[in-house]
Design an enzyme around this catalytic site. Structure first.
Site, PDB file in Angstrom:
ATOM      1  N   ASP A 104      39.507  43.781  37.590  1.00 35.61           N
ATOM      2  CA  ASP A 104      39.158  43.305  38.928  1.00 35.61           C
ATOM      3  C   ASP A 104      38.116  42.175  39.089  1.00 35.61           C
ATOM      4  OD1 ASP A 104      38.109  43.667  41.798  1.00 35.61           O
ATOM      5  OD2 ASP A 104      39.808  45.277  41.688  1.00 35.61           O
ATOM      6  N   HIS A 173      34.073  42.701  45.084  1.00 39.12           N
ATOM      7  CA  HIS A 173      35.245  43.739  45.217  1.00 39.12           C
ATOM      8  C   HIS A 173      35.277  44.718  43.954  1.00 39.12           C
ATOM      9  CE1 HIS A 173      39.362  45.286  44.972  1.00 39.12           C
ATOM     10  NE2 HIS A 173      39.335  45.319  46.488  1.00 39.12           N
ATOM     11  N   SER A 495      42.056  49.973  48.532  1.00 36.72           N
ATOM     12  CA  SER A 495      41.184  49.903  47.210  1.00 36.72           C
ATOM     13  C   SER A 495      40.183  50.852  47.092  1.00 36.72           C
ATOM     14  CB  SER A 495      41.001  48.555  46.804  1.00 36.72           C
ATOM     15  OG  SER A 495      39.902  47.913  47.772  1.00 36.72           O
TER      16      SER A 495
END
Length: 567
Positions: A104, A173, A495
């Site tokens: 990520d 994120h 997610s």
């Protein structure tokens, strides 16, 4: 590999090609003068001068060999913590002995959510693809920098940790996902991840190269990552888990909408094979593409000759991508009409053809492919540069007969689109992104615990081969999570739901693997258990195109596990 060759991997002057047939003589000859790095026994990456990339590159190098661009699948971040859904079941389990792997945007390794009570790290290793080093890259991967647990602990002891290990997460994120799955307990901030004693393995992706951003018309400043870097990241997670002899959950919270929507890309097949190993579970986020008006579906009526798909394009749109997918065994022709009503081009069902039309200041490129997997369905990749404002019409007609003439159009991820680009009559289904539309992976969609409703934007619908997707729905709205800089936020999106499910799965593997109760557990087994144990509405039919097999049910999972072990 020498330093000059290693530089090609990250250089903007070299383009990347994904190969899963690199032993074929034809492929060897095509790339005979180029750098080829064999990632594993099946997959290699070729690096070629970027000036060999032309308008017909998708057909020149192959539909599956051109790396796709993947975007983030978190829909919203609020700087207030609103909801803390504590899983019921698995009391006494905390994920200890299990690895959680994320590919990520990185991680804020300094955050208290990733430290033990003695202030040491809970991260087993980090591979930051964006930091250059001469000798500290992972073996055989040749780029980025790898940091061990010992090095991270030394950095944490420093008054300036980033001067020792400069790994950051500027977007947040990756930090959010890792924290939801397995953040440490923080009583002062009323926070705790699902599997608070699991260890982390982190891959920070480098940004996609500029030539790919331009090829796929990705707006400046929007985060996107290329497919081969994600493949390399998953390969790294596999190597770490093998070296430590530990079970691992691999969680992917990024996706791509310009894919086959059936899960047959080189990357998807690789992830499926990884997830079949004992002690490995591969979890993917379904996406946030429903209610975005970026999917169109039609089945041409038996008595009709054509069906028209209309696409609205707003003012000063710099460009976008779109994919047509015609269902086998029929073949389709498409006539493209501009908003002015002028005919632009006809695209026949011809394999390997690239059609290019310039009109005024605009450019349209259409790449056709027939010989791709999944029953040889028909694909056309459209690229629109400076398109005319107004409603474009795509008149689709297929070979006549008594078989259904079904087709789809998809636009790029909403992250990559101008807000004023949408289908006039959109369809919310078949909106699950890649790689989550793969049958072999565990796909999670998002629902709101507070309202007991599916998240408005959560992708849904069986894949194009009608394989049931998603698999389950999990909490994914306003979940508390750590954020870079030591703070906490609430996050929403598929997610987020995937990260929550990854945390639950760490508890499952701790129960099954680390305690020798079910050392065979892998993605197919866990997916089956989650489907069996999910909470279902008696008024709905399952598998359901919105909810999959139902809502993830931790207590029910444990009950099913115990029942299976008693057989």
């Amino acid at each position: 590999m020498n330093e000059a060759d290693r530089y090609k991997i990250i250089s903007e002057n070299y383009a990347d090609i994904i190969l899963d047939d690199w032993n074929r003589e034809e492929v060897r000859q095509k790339f005979s003068g180029d750098l080829i790095n064999h990632i594993n026994s099946d997959i290699a990456f070729a690096y070629i001068p970027v000036d060999r990339m032309t308008l017909d590159s998708i057909n020149q190098f192959g539909y599956y060999s051109m790396p796709g661009c993947y975007g983030l699948l978190t829909a919203e971040i609020n700087h207030e913590c609103l909801l803390d859904p504590k899983p019921q079941g698995f009391e006494g389990y905390d994920g200890k002995g299990v690895l959680l792997g994320f590919v990520d945007t990185g991680i804020d390794y300094r955050h208290p959510a990733f430290r033990k009570k003695d202030n040491t790290t809970r991260i087993a290793s980090i591979w930051d693809q964006s930091i250059r080093s001469r000798d500290n890259h992972p073996r055989g991967l040749y780029y980025g920098t790898e940091y061990s647990k010992e090095q991270i602990n030394l950095a944490l002891q420093s008054s300036d940790p980033l001067s020792v290990i400069p790994v950051t997460d500027d977007i947040g994120h990756g930090t959010i996902m890792a924290g939801i799955a397995c953040g440490s307990e923080d009583k002062d901030n009323h926070f705790q991840g699902v599997a608070s004693e699991a260890e982390l393995v982190i891959v920070k992706l480098k940004p996609a190269k500029q030539y790919l951003r331009e090829l796929y018309i990705i707006p400046d400043g929007v985060p996107c990552y290329q497919e081969n870097d994600i493949i390399a990241g998953v390969e790294y997670l596999d190597r770490i888990a093998s070296s430590l002899n530990r079970p691992i959950i691999i969680c992917i919270g990024i996706g791509n909408n310009i894919v086959d929507h059936v899960g047959l890309r080189i990357s998807s097949r690789f992830y499926t094979s990884i997830g079949e190993k004992p002690g490995y579970v591969f979890i993917t986020a379904a996406g946030n593409e429903a209610n975005r008006k970026n999917h169109y579906y039609e089945s041409i009526a038996p008595e009709a000759i054509t069906a028209d798909a209309e696409l609205h394009v707003g003012k000063k749109n710099p460009g976008f991508m779109m994919q047509f997918w015609g269902q086998s065994p029929n073949f389709f022709w498409i006539d493209v009409y501009m908003p002015s009503g002028d005919f632009l081009m006809r695209i026949p069902p011809v394999d390997g053809q690239t059609k290019i039309e310039k009109r005024d200041n605009g450019l349209v490129v259409a790449d056709s492919a027939l010989g791709i997997p999944s029953n040889h369905n028909q694909s056309i990749i459209f690229r629109f540069h400076n398109p005319m404002e107004g409603n474009w019409t795509f008149s689709v007609f297929g070979s006549m007969g008594d078989l259904p003439r079904e087709f789809h159009f998809w636009l790029s991820l909403h992250n990559f689109l101008a807000e004023d680009t949408y289908f006039i009559k959109p369809n919310n289904y078949t909106t699950i992104v890649g790689p989550a539309n793969s049958a072999g992976l565990l796909t999670v969609t998002s629902y709101d615990v507070a309202t007991e409703k599916l998240d408005f934007y959560s992708s849904r619908g069986f894949n194009v081969d009608q394989f049931p997707k998603p698999d389950v729905a999990a909490p994914g709205v306003n979940l508390p999570a750590p954020f870079p800089g030591g703070s906490y936020v609430s996050a929403s999106g598929s997610s987020v739901a995937a990260a929550y499910t990854a945390g639950i799965t760490a508890l499952v593997l701790q129960w099954g693997e680390a305690e020798d109760k079910a050392d065979f557990l892998n993605t197919p087994h866990v997916k089956h258990i989650y489907q069996l144990s999910a909470l279902r509405d008696e008024d709905m039919k399952y598998p359901n195109e919105d909810w999959g097999y139902g809502i993830l049910n931790p207590q029910g999972i444990l009950d099913v596990l115990k029942e299976l072990m008693a057989l």
